[in-house]
Design a protein around this motif. Structure first.
Motif, PDB file in Angstrom:
ATOM      1  N   ALA A  11      38.068   5.362   6.997  1.00  0.00           N
ATOM      2  CA  ALA A  11      37.966   4.665   5.700  1.00  0.00           C
ATOM      3  C   ALA A  11      37.550   5.608   4.569  1.00  0.00           C
ATOM      4  O   ALA A  11      37.739   5.291   3.397  1.00  0.00           O
ATOM      5  N   THR A  15      33.756  11.441   3.658  1.00  0.00           N
ATOM      6  CA  THR A  15      34.190  12.080   2.407  1.00  0.00           C
ATOM      7  C   THR A  15      33.284  11.645   1.256  1.00  0.00           C
ATOM      8  O   THR A  15      32.807  12.467   0.468  1.00  0.00           O
ATOM      9  N   THR A  31      25.860   9.384  12.384  1.00  0.00           N
ATOM     10  CA  THR A  31      25.618   9.391  13.834  1.00  0.00           C
ATOM     11  C   THR A  31      26.785  10.083  14.553  1.00  0.00           C
ATOM     12  O   THR A  31      26.591  10.721  15.586  1.00  0.00           O
ATOM     13  N   VAL A  64      21.900   5.944  19.835  1.00  0.00           N
ATOM     14  CA  VAL A  64      22.061   6.184  18.385  1.00  0.00           C
ATOM     15  C   VAL A  64      20.828   5.755  17.590  1.00  0.00           C
ATOM     16  O   VAL A  64      20.460   6.414  16.616  1.00  0.00           O
ATOM     17  N   PHE A  85      26.606   4.267  10.823  1.00  0.00           N
ATOM     18  CA  PHE A  85      25.454   3.577  11.415  1.00  0.00           C
ATOM     19  C   PHE A  85      24.939   2.601  10.376  1.00  0.00           C
ATOM     20  O   PHE A  85      24.820   2.998   9.224  1.00  0.00           O
ATOM     21  N   ILE A 123      43.760   9.405   9.733  1.00  0.00           N
ATOM     22  CA  ILE A 123      43.217  10.037  10.945  1.00  0.00           C
ATOM     23  C   ILE A 123      44.190  11.111  11.452  1.00  0.00           C
ATOM     24  O   ILE A 123      43.769  12.186  11.873  1.00  0.00           O
TER      25      ILE A 123
HETATM   26  P1  AP5 Z   1      36.789  10.537   6.472  1.00  0.00           P
HETATM   27  O1  AP5 Z   1      35.945  10.644   5.241  1.00  0.00           O
HETATM   28  O2  AP5 Z   1      36.652  11.581   7.512  1.00  0.00           O
HETATM   29  O3  AP5 Z   1      36.661   9.066   7.116  1.00  0.00           O
HETATM   30  P2  AP5 Z   1      35.469   8.385   7.921  1.00  0.00           P
HETATM   31  O4  AP5 Z   1      35.365   6.980   7.447  1.00  0.00           O
HETATM   32  O5  AP5 Z   1      34.222   9.225   7.826  1.00  0.00           O
HETATM   33  O6  AP5 Z   1      36.115   8.393   9.354  1.00  0.00           O
HETATM   34  P3  AP5 Z   1      35.550   8.750  10.805  1.00  0.00           P
HETATM   35  O7  AP5 Z   1      36.744   8.840  11.703  1.00  0.00           O
HETATM   36  O8  AP5 Z   1      34.641   9.949  10.757  1.00  0.00           O
HETATM   37  O9  AP5 Z   1      34.756   7.491  11.132  1.00  0.00           O
HETATM   38  P4  AP5 Z   1      34.425   7.021  12.516  1.00  0.00           P
HETATM   39  O10 AP5 Z   1      33.534   5.899  12.124  1.00  0.00           O
HETATM   40  O11 AP5 Z   1      35.516   6.695  13.423  1.00  0.00           O
HETATM   41  O12 AP5 Z   1      33.793   8.307  13.211  1.00  0.00           O
HETATM   42  P5  AP5 Z   1      32.317   8.747  13.513  1.00  0.00           P
HETATM   43  O13 AP5 Z   1      32.256  10.208  13.400  1.00  0.00           O
HETATM   44  O14 AP5 Z   1      31.325   7.922  12.764  1.00  0.00           O
HETATM   45  O15 AP5 Z   1      38.315  10.447   5.968  1.00  0.00           O
HETATM   46  C1  AP5 Z   1      39.387  10.413   6.904  1.00  0.00           C
HETATM   47  C2  AP5 Z   1      40.574  11.222   6.342  1.00  0.00           C
HETATM   48  O16 AP5 Z   1      41.101  10.562   5.183  1.00  0.00           O
HETATM   49  C3  AP5 Z   1      40.201  12.636   5.868  1.00  0.00           C
HETATM   50  O17 AP5 Z   1      41.264  13.505   6.182  1.00  0.00           O
HETATM   51  C4  AP5 Z   1      40.040  12.507   4.342  1.00  0.00           C
HETATM   52  O18 AP5 Z   1      40.358  13.709   3.659  1.00  0.00           O
HETATM   53  C5  AP5 Z   1      41.031  11.390   4.023  1.00  0.00           C
HETATM   54  N1  AP5 Z   1      40.572  10.523   2.931  1.00  0.00           N
HETATM   55  C6  AP5 Z   1      39.309  10.068   2.733  1.00  0.00           C
HETATM   56  N2  AP5 Z   1      39.271   9.244   1.665  1.00  0.00           N
HETATM   57  C7  AP5 Z   1      40.552   9.171   1.183  1.00  0.00           C
HETATM   58  C8  AP5 Z   1      41.166   8.461   0.093  1.00  0.00           C
HETATM   59  N3  AP5 Z   1      40.451   7.678  -0.718  1.00  0.00           N
HETATM   60  N4  AP5 Z   1      42.503   8.616  -0.088  1.00  0.00           N
HETATM   61  C9  AP5 Z   1      43.236   9.406   0.741  1.00  0.00           C
HETATM   62  N5  AP5 Z   1      42.722  10.108   1.787  1.00  0.00           N
HETATM   63  C10 AP5 Z   1      41.387   9.982   2.018  1.00  0.00           C
HETATM   64  O19 AP5 Z   1      32.160   8.311  15.056  1.00  0.00           O
HETATM   65  C11 AP5 Z   1      32.860   8.973  16.091  1.00  0.00           C
HETATM   66  C12 AP5 Z   1      32.449   8.386  17.444  1.00  0.00           C
HETATM   67  O20 AP5 Z   1      31.028   8.597  17.646  1.00  0.00           O
HETATM   68  C13 AP5 Z   1      32.629   6.866  17.585  1.00  0.00           C
HETATM   69  O21 AP5 Z   1      33.951   6.525  17.989  1.00  0.00           O
HETATM   70  C14 AP5 Z   1      31.580   6.557  18.683  1.00  0.00           C
HETATM   71  O22 AP5 Z   1      32.039   6.955  19.959  1.00  0.00           O
HETATM   72  C15 AP5 Z   1      30.425   7.477  18.298  1.00  0.00           C
HETATM   73  N6  AP5 Z   1      29.482   6.846  17.375  1.00  0.00           N
HETATM   74  C16 AP5 Z   1      29.203   7.273  16.093  1.00  0.00           C
HETATM   75  N7  AP5 Z   1      28.286   6.485  15.537  1.00  0.00           N
HETATM   76  C17 AP5 Z   1      27.973   5.521  16.445  1.00  0.00           C
HETATM   77  C18 AP5 Z   1      27.103   4.388  16.414  1.00  0.00           C
HETATM   78  N8  AP5 Z   1      26.356   4.111  15.311  1.00  0.00           N
HETATM   79  N9  AP5 Z   1      27.036   3.617  17.524  1.00  0.00           N
HETATM   80  C19 AP5 Z   1      27.758   3.891  18.638  1.00  0.00           C
HETATM   81  N10 AP5 Z   1      28.613   4.947  18.726  1.00  0.00           N
HETATM   82  C20 AP5 Z   1      28.722   5.759  17.623  1.00  0.00           C
END
Ligand code: AP5
Length: 213
Positions: A11, A15, A31, A64, A85, A123
């Motif tokens: 989402a 960023t 997290t 977490v 988180f 993604i």
């Molecule tokens: P980006 O900013 O990277 O998006 P994001 O929302 O941070 O996406 P994530 O995939 O990091 O979120 P996630 O929640 O799946 O992963 P997380 O690391 O937390 O943007 C994505 C792309 O789009 C980039 O290339 C960017 O340049 C582009 N972009 C951004 N904004 C844009 C716009 N407006 N227009 C066009 N392009 C744009 O978690 C990973 C794993 O960790 C989870 O699956 C789970 O296994 C574990 N985990 C993490 N936190 C927890 C928790 N609290 N509880 C349990 N498990 C957890």
């Protein structure tokens, strides 16, 4: 001011969090980043969570919440940005209790609304700098010089192990089953402010800045 960036994988939470760190001196608590650091440093906990993360499933609440508690008591700045988180109602309750214990509160929950087709494209095109963590995209945010980070000059670009079609399907399913109930939870508490996450990165920044004031 403590805020949550809430939204599905891709989402734009990371960023936008990095931008808020730059302009406001806030502290980003991701997290996902903490778990990836544990995974790559090979700690016992990192080994335990590696397969879960690669498959796109959620890591246990206990792990977490422990990570967040440690950071809340060891880091300081102009407020915390909770990125990824809480992701379950149990995590949301734990966060409220931890903040209350520290005499702090939650200012706003920013819900980043993006449709699933856009998430898949985001993604699929994402890569990050392995040194400073800057987030890029093949089409929407390429590096100025190919393979070289605009921020720190590193050429260590990486793609995440869970950024593949199978894992993304599971991550989306986990989001809709376990995390999206938080939208209603924070709406009922009066904390929720939605933004159009489909707009370009600068427009999303402006919407968030308008909300935070
Ligand atoms: P980006 O900013 O990277 O998006 P994001 O929302 O941070 O996406 P994530 O995939 O990091 O979120 P996630 O929640 O799946 O992963 P997380 O690391 O937390 O943007 C994505 C792309 O789009 C980039 O290339 C960017 O340049 C582009 N972009 C951004 N904004 C844009 C716009 N407006 N227009 C066009 N392009 C744009 O978690 C990973 C794993 O960790 C989870 O699956 C789970 O296994 C574990 N985990 C993490 N936190 C927890 C928790 N609290 N509880 C349990 N498990 C957890």
């Amino acid at each position: 001011m403590n805020i949550i960036l809430l939204g599905p994988p891709g989402a734009g939470k990371g960023t936008q969090a990095r931008h808020l760190v730059d302009i406001r001196g806030m502290v980003q608590l991701s997290t996902g980043d903490m778990l990836r650091a544990a995974k790559s440093s090979g700690t016992e906990m990192g080994q335990k969570v590696a397969a879960i993360m690669d498959a796109g499933k959620l890591v246990t609440d206990e792990i977490v919440i422990g990570l967040i508690e440690e950071k809340l008591t060891s880091e300081s700045g102009a407020g915390f940005i909770f990125d990824g988180f809480p992701r379950t109602l149990a995590q949301a309750d734990a966060l409220a209790a931890l903040l209350a214990k520290l005499g702090q509160s939650l200012h706003t929950v920013i819900e980043m609304r993006v449709d699933d087709d856009a998430l898949v494209k985001r993604i699929a095109g994402r890569f990050t700098c392995g040194d400073c963590g800057e987030v890029y995209h093949d089409e929407t945010k390429p590096t100025a010089a190919e393979g070289k980070c605009d921020v720190c000059g590193s050429n260590k670009m990486q793609r995440r192990a869970d950024d593949n079609a199978d894992s993304l399907r599971t991550r989306l399913m986990e989001y809709y089953k376990k995390t999206s109930p938080l939208i209603g939870y924070y709406y009922a508490k009066g904390d929720l402010r939605p933004v159009n996450g489909l707009a370009d990165i600068i427009e999303v920044q402006k919407s968030i800045e308008a909300i935070l004031g």
